[in-house]
Design a protein around this motif. Sequence first.
Motif, mmCIF file in Angstrom:
data_model
loop_
_atom_site.group_PDB
_atom_site.id
_atom_site.type_symbol
_atom_site.label_atom_id
_atom_site.label_comp_id
_atom_site.label_asym_id
_atom_site.label_seq_id
_atom_site.Cartn_x
_atom_site.Cartn_y
_atom_site.Cartn_z
ATOM 1 N N GLN A 86 7.106 83.473 22.295
ATOM 2 C CA GLN A 86 6.423 83.860 21.060
ATOM 3 C C GLN A 86 7.165 85.004 20.378
ATOM 4 O O GLN A 86 7.338 84.990 19.153
ATOM 5 N N GLU A 89 10.194 83.578 18.695
ATOM 6 C CA GLU A 89 9.836 82.856 17.469
ATOM 7 C C GLU A 89 9.514 83.829 16.333
ATOM 8 O O GLU A 89 9.895 83.594 15.187
ATOM 9 N N GLU A 90 8.814 84.907 16.648
ATOM 10 C CA GLU A 90 8.510 85.917 15.634
ATOM 11 C C GLU A 90 9.796 86.545 15.097
ATOM 12 O O GLU A 90 9.938 86.750 13.884
ATOM 13 N N GLN A 91 10.726 86.851 16.002
ATOM 14 C CA GLN A 91 11.983 87.468 15.588
ATOM 15 C C GLN A 91 12.820 86.484 14.764
ATOM 16 O O GLN A 91 13.443 86.871 13.776
ATOM 17 N N ARG A 141 5.874 95.177 21.162
ATOM 18 C CA ARG A 141 5.339 93.909 20.677
ATOM 19 C C ARG A 141 5.112 92.943 21.842
ATOM 20 O O ARG A 141 4.128 92.213 21.866
#
Length: 177
Positions: A86, A89-91, A141
């Motif tokens: 996750q 994917e955010e990065q 995070r």
Amino acid sequence: EKDLFAAADESVGKLRSFLLTAFTRHIRGEWRQAQAQKRGGGVATLSIEASLAEESYSLEPVDHETPEALFERTYALRMVETAVEQLFEEQRAAGKEEAFSLLRPRLDPSAQGDHTDKEIAEALGVSHDAVRQMISRLRKRFREIMRERVAGTLQDPSPMAVEEELGALRQSLAGRG
């Protein structure tokens, strides 16, 4: 005191499993309370490099580990892997895929990355302090994602319950679960 049987739900599982889980959590809580130290002293750092943890686990000698402990460790590893996925994917969505790929080995305090902070800073065109801040933000995070994922697995996602579950995951990864 806590009306434990009111929380039991027949559709979720067997009473035996419910009681075993409740007893295990009670004993774990008692032990944790007896072993508590200020400011997290003596607690192993949770590695976010799950692939390395899995690899080192596969190289360990057979030790008659119980099926329950093996399940707990596998579950903890999967939770870490999905949290890292996750975060990746955010990065990637934020256009920071290259930075993440360079910084990922630095997120795990026990991992030895291929590049130094200075080399990473040069590759990204930022200062050494900026690299350290990026690592700090990614670790923060990651912790948030882990808390969110753990809370999503709990019927009562109170902060105390989330911390207890995170502690259980740490213990499973450390081989004490």
